[in-house]
Motif scaffolding. Sequence first.
Motif, PDB file in Angstrom:
ATOM      1  N   ASN A 166      -1.313  -0.843  -6.802  1.00 36.71           N
ATOM      2  CA  ASN A 166      -0.057  -0.540  -6.126  1.00 36.71           C
ATOM      3  C   ASN A 166       0.622  -1.868  -5.790  1.00 36.71           C
ATOM      4  O   ASN A 166       0.032  -2.713  -5.110  1.00 36.71           O
ATOM      5  CB  ASN A 166      -0.369   0.250  -4.842  1.00 36.71           C
ATOM      6  N   GLU A 167       1.833  -2.041  -6.256  1.00 34.15           N
ATOM      7  CA  GLU A 167       2.488  -3.352  -6.092  1.00 34.15           C
ATOM      8  C   GLU A 167       2.806  -3.692  -4.637  1.00 34.15           C
ATOM      9  O   GLU A 167       3.127  -4.845  -4.313  1.00 34.15           O
ATOM     10  CB  GLU A 167       3.759  -3.423  -6.945  1.00 34.15           C
ATOM     11  N   LYS A 168       2.685  -2.671  -3.754  1.00 37.95           N
ATOM     12  CA  LYS A 168       2.947  -2.951  -2.334  1.00 37.95           C
ATOM     13  C   LYS A 168       1.728  -3.563  -1.645  1.00 37.95           C
ATOM     14  O   LYS A 168       1.795  -3.949  -0.488  1.00 37.95           O
ATOM     15  CB  LYS A 168       3.350  -1.662  -1.617  1.00 37.95           C
ATOM     16  N   VAL A 170      -0.590  -6.579  -1.463  1.00 36.43           N
ATOM     17  CA  VAL A 170      -0.589  -7.979  -1.929  1.00 36.43           C
ATOM     18  C   VAL A 170      -1.559  -8.810  -1.085  1.00 36.43           C
ATOM     19  O   VAL A 170      -1.949  -8.396   0.005  1.00 36.43           O
ATOM     20  CB  VAL A 170       0.831  -8.608  -1.818  1.00 36.43           C
TER      21      VAL A 170
END
Length: 231
Positions: A166-168, A170
């Motif tokens: 999930n790119e959210k 990090v």
Amino acid sequence: QCSWVHRREKERATEKAKTLIEMAVAKTRFLKPLQRQLIPLNQKVLVIGGGVSGMTASLDIASQELEVYLVEKGPRLGGFLWDIDRIQDGTHTIDILGDIVQRVEKNPKITVLLESEVEEVEGHGGNFKAMLRCKEDKLELEVGAVVIAVGAKLLVPNEYYNYGKNEKIVTQRGMEKLLREDFEAKKIVMIQCVGSREEKRSYCSRVCCTEAIKNAIYIKRTKPETEVFIL
Ligand SMILES: Cc1cc2nc3c(=O)[nH]c(=O)nc-3n(C[C@H](O)[C@H](O)[C@H](O)COP(=O)(O)OP(=O)(O)OC[C@H]3O[C@@H](n4cnc5c(N)ncnc54)[C@H](O)[C@@H]3O)c2cc1C
Ligand code: SF4
């Protein structure tokens, strides 16, 4: 060797002691006097790693009038700090690094070798021979000391909290990038100690607590409406 071990056989212990003394005295016939030797020390220093540690070490060494070879495997000096937007007091890393890099590059005592790596080092303290690969060329250096400042490797937390799916989600390094890009978020949760302080890696990285607090304060200052949680 004698009196304590053979305390019940006093006479034989005395005989043994005499024999040991005779042996030690006889051995002195073969001893040679110690010679004072002067071994020339090479006054050049090899610093491996052109991050802030390697650059600071190079400047310190150069300030003592010693020649330094600073070897960096990447195309520029600065290392990991380039990935950080600003440090705790708000100073932009570009200002810190710009100044240090300039001082290193202008210092006549420091030779910077970019895109270079040390392939082998042999010798001993005071006299080392280092074989380097500099871009396409090979280079041999003779130095008296080697400083290793190659930094640390960042954990890619693939097995934790759906990172990578999930790119959210990090790392703080990714967060630094987002802060530069002026992102929007209603809520941010920072999870501490991911991948450390557990059986596989029991140690503490000593940077992420400060990093989380630094970024949380910065986010609250610039976007007070964003909620930040540190777990
Ligand atoms: C997410 C995060 C946020 C941080 N935030 C802050 C902060 O706000 N303030 C702060 O003060 N500190 C912060 N830090 C810590 C700071 O970034 C590091 O302490 C610092 O950058 C380390 O510098 P270094 O020179 O030791 O290593 P690095 O910067 O990693 O430099 C090592 C250099 O060595 C080179 N190298 C590696 N292997 C070789 C080799 N074999 N031959 C030649 N060269 C080699 C690499 O290419 C690199 O350029 C943070 C760290 C992290 C991970
Ligand atoms: S610095 Fe803080 S977050 Fe990072 S490992 Fe140590 S205790 Fe955990």
